[in-house]
Structures are given as structure tokens and as C-alpha cells.
Write a protein that holds these residues in place. Structure first.
Motif, PDB file in Angstrom:
ATOM      1  N   GLU A 142     -42.221   6.077 -14.423  1.00  0.00           N
ATOM      2  CA  GLU A 142     -42.716   5.076 -13.232  1.00  0.00           C
ATOM      3  C   GLU A 142     -41.393   3.871 -13.492  1.00  0.00           C
ATOM      4  N   TYR A 146     -37.288   4.264  -9.940  1.00  0.00           N
ATOM      5  CA  TYR A 146     -35.863   3.617  -8.554  1.00  0.00           C
ATOM      6  C   TYR A 146     -34.137   2.824  -8.864  1.00  0.00           C
ATOM      7  N   TRP A 147     -34.142   2.714 -10.411  1.00  0.00           N
ATOM      8  CA  TRP A 147     -32.671   2.169 -10.394  1.00  0.00           C
ATOM      9  C   TRP A 147     -31.639   3.126 -10.345  1.00  0.00           C
ATOM     10  N   MET A 149     -31.231   4.802  -7.816  1.00  0.00           N
ATOM     11  CA  MET A 149     -30.874   4.760  -7.055  1.00  0.00           C
ATOM     12  C   MET A 149     -29.342   3.665  -6.432  1.00  0.00           C
ATOM     13  N   LEU A 150     -28.957   3.326  -7.662  1.00  0.00           N
ATOM     14  CA  LEU A 150     -28.020   2.342  -7.454  1.00  0.00           C
ATOM     15  C   LEU A 150     -26.813   2.867  -6.648  1.00  0.00           C
ATOM     16  N   VAL A 184     -35.182  10.395  -4.379  1.00  0.00           N
ATOM     17  CA  VAL A 184     -36.488  10.179  -3.571  1.00  0.00           C
ATOM     18  C   VAL A 184     -37.290  11.002  -3.992  1.00  0.00           C
ATOM     19  N   MET A 187     -38.525  10.652  -7.146  1.00  0.00           N
ATOM     20  CA  MET A 187     -39.752   9.427  -7.091  1.00  0.00           C
ATOM     21  C   MET A 187     -41.666   9.850  -6.910  1.00  0.00           C
TER      22      MET A 187
END
Lengths: 208, 198
Positions: A142, A146-147, A149-150, A184, A187
Motif C-alpha cells: 500500500e 504510487y512511487w 509513477m516516478l 494505476v 494500485m
């Protein structure tokens, strides 16, 4: 230490909208405080989580094969993939940046693929193996989610900057779309999974 | 049975506890799965509102000033956050522009606006109009705010380009850095305590 009571045995249900412990007497459909729909467990958690995960896995192939950006500068031009970018930094001596990009675009997605598959398979098998560690693994996934997305944001910034007609341009290429979708979907996969299912299937501990 | 609002349910394993009051830097952890149940909320409503307004001001700078600019043989070019979303929207990959816009513009802007709205009414000790809707909005926006990732991305971009041309970090980058720190403080789970307070 005594095992705490479980919400389901007290006829309580956690509201995901506001964190209220809702009394389920009379079968309310919505949280009395915030109005979010109530359910004992996220609906179809395992199936949804698998679906998003497999979609992400499929998209991860073009994300790595198709170039993420196209550079034309000083007369030469060419596309570069994600791994290509990492290798370029590594060869150029910037091993630290290479490592950051490698962790964000290869490490994090792979940990998510392996971790979520592990969680899904063990949950489906109702095993009581490493319950606490699996709960920790879920929280880890969790947090790191989102890291990855770098790379998408790096490409966006670099492409927006280097727009200088004949001197040089950098353009985003479809690889970045696939890669963004991978992020996406992984996630969404982690969000659809319900960590409480890890504990539900397991046989109650005798030492409790 | 005690009132259910005094109870707390672990979201990771469904264990039920009674709420406790925590001192500074303390947090309560589930004995069954190790998940965090409660964290001490160190900031008052007033402080949080002040930080939200700060975030809004920083946001103006982060969005309207270039994050960085480059220079090559006398020609220079600069890019704002919006420019980088726009460049993705060209051609067949438009969808990713939407994702980028959500993560670095839409989610943070909405979060700050909703926080100011909810906290301003909380200062008057009342719930704002559409309180439940705003609170749930904040809840669902949280995972999609990726400003800190964008900040790291900007730093990587500086180093990536520094070998080829001159890169000058802009005012937008400094604002972005400050903004992501402020948002970590105010946009977390802590807003949930407004449900109990108001």
C-alpha cells in the motif's frame, strides 16, 4: 496478551468512509455517520484484485518493450525504453539516479506483482501461514504503490522542457501510457484486496 | 454495550478496541496484525486551517511558475506542471495525461480546497454544508495525490538533462517542495477526527 474481540462477532462493521464502528443490528445499508455503503468485506475482493493484477501484468510487457520517449538532439535521434534509461544513467556514472529509477520502475512493480499474487494465493488457500507478516506485506505494498509513477512524471517534465525545434526535442512515446496503466492497475488491485480476508480464512490460533 | 463511536476497528484484521487518548508522538497498534489504529493528532483545527491556506498559496506558485527551465546555445525554454500534463495529451497517449493531471493537479487542488472548506467551518464549531460528501471526497482523493513523487521526478529530470544542457530550477520547484511537505502534514488520515469533534 488476550486476543481482542472481532468486529464480526460483536455484530460491528467498519465504515471505510469515516472509520466508524457501525452497529449492524437491523442490517443498515449505509453508515449512519457519513452515508458510505457498508459491507462486511469488500465485495468480490479476490476476483477484482486478480483481474486488475493480471491486467497490469499483461500491460507490463509493452511498458518495457515499447520506447517511453523519443529524443532527437544534436542531429542524432532515437527512442529509449525504461531499462534503456536506467542503463544510460549507470554507464554515465550516475549509479545513484540509475538505482532510484530502477527501484521505482522495475523494483516496485515487481514487488507488487509478487506480493499481491502471494497474498491472493495464500488467502484463497485459507492458510494460517505467516498471518502477521502477510498483513505487514499488504501495508508495505500500500505504501510503496504510487512511487512507480516516478518515470511517467519524469518523462512528462523532460518532454515539456526540451521543445526547441531544430536544436532538439524530446517526445513522449506510447510506452509511457502502458507504464502508467500498470501503475494505476496495480494500485486498484491493492485497493480492491481486503486484508481482513487474510485472517478470515485462517483457523483460530490455539495460543490466543 | 458501550457506544460504538468509542470503539475502533482495525481496518486490516477486524479486531475491536476501545479508543484511548494518546500523548505526543504516541500511536496505538493492533496486537493482532500490527497495523496502526490511532495516531496522535498534534495540530489544532486552527493550525491545520493555517497550513491549508499556506498550501493554497504555495499551490499558486507551484502551478503558475516554471518548475525549471533549460538553456542551450542561447535558446531557453521553461515548463510548468501544466505544460508537462499538456505534452502528454498529444497523440495516441492522451489517457496518460488524464492520469498525470489527476495525480499532480486535480487531486492536490481538490484536497486543499476541501480542507479549507471543512476546516473553516470547523473553526466555527460546526459542520460545513455537504460535510459528509467533502469528507468522503478527501478520503478517496488521498491515494491519488502524488506530489511527492512529482518532486522526486523533477529532481531526476534535472540530473537527466544536466549532462546535455544548462538546467535552472525555477520558483515552481521550490514551491512544489514546500507544498508536498505541507500536504504530508495536513492531507493525511487525521482529518477523520473532525467526525468526532463536530
Amino acid at each position: 496478551m488476550n486476543e481482542p474481540p472481532l468486529a464480526i462477532t460483536l455484530n460491528l462493521c467498519l465504515c471505510h468512509g469515516c472509520g466508524l464502528a457501525c452497529d449492524m443490528q437491523g442490517n443498515p445499508q449505509r453508515c449512519v455517520r457519513c452515508g458510505a455503503p457498508l459491507h462486511w468485506r469488500k465485495s468480490d475482493a479476490i476476483a477484482r484484485s486478480w483481474a486488475y493484477l493480471l491486467a497490469a501484468l499483461v500491460l507490463y510487457i509493452p511498458a518495457n518493450v515499447v520506447p517511453v520517449m523519443h529524443t532527437s538532439m544534436f542531429g542524432s535521434s532515437g527512442g529509449s525504453t525504461i531499462i534503456g534509461g536506467v542503463v544510460e544513467f549507470w554507464k554515465g556514472g550516475a549509479w545513484d539516479i540509475a538505482l532510484i529509477i530502477f527501484i521505482a520502475s522495475v523494483g516496485v512493480p515487481c514487488i507488487k506483482f509478487l506480493g499481491l499474487s502471494l497474498l491472493l494465493i495464500t488467502t484463497q488457500r485459507h492458510t494460517d501461514w505467516a498471518l502477521r507478516q502477510r498483513a505487514q506485506l499488504y501495508r508495505f505494498i500500500e505504501v510503496i504503490g504510487y512511487w512507480s509513477m516516478l518515470d511517467v512524471l519524469v518523462v512528462a517534465l523532460v518532454a515539456a522542457l526540451v521543445q526547441m525545434q531544430e536544436l532538439g526535442t524530446i517526445e513522449p512515446r506510447p510506452g509511457i501510457l502502458f507504464f502508467g496503466l500498470v501503475v494505476v492497475f496495480t494500485m486498484l488491485s491493492a485497493m480492491s484486496f481486503d486484508p481482513r480476508l487474510i485472517w478470515d480464512g485462517a483457523t483460530p490460533r490455539r495460543d490466543g | 454495550m458501550t457506544k460504538t463511536s468509542e470503539l475502533i476497528v482495525c481496518e486490516y484484521c477486524d479486531a475491536v478496541y476501545r479508543k484511548t487518548s494518546l500523548a505526543r508522538h504516541q500511536r496505538s497498534v493492533c496486537v493482532r496484525c500490527g497495523g496502526v489504529l490511532q495516531r496522535h493528532v498534534g495540530l489544532t483545527v486552527q493550525q491545520r486551517l493555517a497550513l491549508s491556506v499556506t498550501a493554497a498559496i504555495l499551490m499558486v506558485y507551484a502551478h503558475f511558475y516554471p518548475v525549471m527551465s533549460i538553456r542551450l546555445q542561447g535558446v531557453s525554454n521553461s515548463a510548468t506542471l501544466w505544460d508537462s500534463v499538456q505534452i502528454l495529451s498529444q497523440g495516441s497517449i492522451t489517457f496518460i495525461a488524464l492520469v498525470a493531471a489527476l495525480t499532480i493537479i486535480i487531486a492536490p487542488v481538490l484536497q486543499v480546497l476541501l480542507l479549507i472548506w471543512v476546516l473553516a467551518f470547523a473553526m466555527l464549531r460546526r459542520r460545513s454544508p455537504a460535510f459528509a460528501l467533502c469528507m468522503r471526497g478527501l478520503e478517496s482523493l488521498r491515494p491519488w495525490n502524488m506530489l511527492e513523487v512529482c518532486l522526486l521526478g523533477a529532481l531526476v529530470a534535472v540530473i537527466k538533462l544536466a549532462g546535455m544542457l544548462d538546467v535552472i530550477p525555477g520558483a515552481g520547484l521550490i514551491a512544489l517542495a514546500a507544498l508536498s511537505v505541507v500536504l504530508i502534514y495536513i492531507a493525511g488520515r487525521d482529518v477523520r477526527d473532525l467526525w468526532d469533534r463536530l
